[in-house]
Design an enzyme around this catalytic site. Sequence first.
Site, mmCIF file in Angstrom:
data_model
loop_
_atom_site.group_PDB
_atom_site.id
_atom_site.type_symbol
_atom_site.label_atom_id
_atom_site.label_comp_id
_atom_site.label_asym_id
_atom_site.label_seq_id
_atom_site.Cartn_x
_atom_site.Cartn_y
_atom_site.Cartn_z
ATOM 1 N N VAL A 103 -1.928 -2.974 12.422
ATOM 2 C CA VAL A 103 -0.812 -2.659 11.523
ATOM 3 C C VAL A 103 0.284 -3.656 11.849
ATOM 4 C CG1 VAL A 103 0.875 -0.922 10.799
ATOM 5 C CG2 VAL A 103 -1.408 -0.202 11.560
ATOM 6 N N CYS A 104 0.876 -4.251 10.817
ATOM 7 C CA CYS A 104 2.049 -5.108 10.993
ATOM 8 C C CYS A 104 1.732 -6.260 11.954
ATOM 9 C CB CYS A 104 3.209 -4.223 11.470
ATOM 10 S SG CYS A 104 4.839 -4.950 11.432
#
Length: 193
Positions: A103-104
């Site tokens: 994520v991210c």
Amino acid sequence: MPQLQILLFDGVEELDAMGPWEVLSAWTRQFAEDGWRASLVSRDGRAVTAAKTAVLTPHHAWSDDVDLLIVPGGAGTRPLLGDAEVRGWLHRAHDRGALVTSVCTGALLLADAGLLAGRPATTYHSCFDELFAIEPTCLPDREARWIDSGEIVTSAGVSAGIDMALHLVDRLAGTDRARQVRRAIQYDPLPPV
């Protein structure tokens, strides 16, 4: 029983970890018959201080007994770049067939471990130059919320991590199950602005 681990570390972005946790723990707890177990892990099993100062306590230290690994983002990813232990853990998970996801800016750690070489990937909207500097052969997609390229799945920030987690439930347990989980957590985004 397949093991799902979400990595915690100092400086982790809270929602990058806890957004997918909400989805995946709801799935594994409410639908135990699907056979998965979810846990939060850190390198040594100790609590971490997240990016916005929340103190998060993992269930245990990371282990090689993992079938789905989620690496969240946050400012704390940068001190982990070049860390041989982190690289080794990510490689072992990938090499033994685990589904490795980010994520991210967790994508930076995947890139640092060589897992994004020649592969499409996404990350936080302002960090594509960093991603490309770490892994110049990756194929960055600045528009995608998440990208599933087989054994690696990357997502953009916060809400995209939740969407990716629902995609993982869909991939691993089917669309009906993913819809049941989405309904159970009442994830119906409609931003007010």
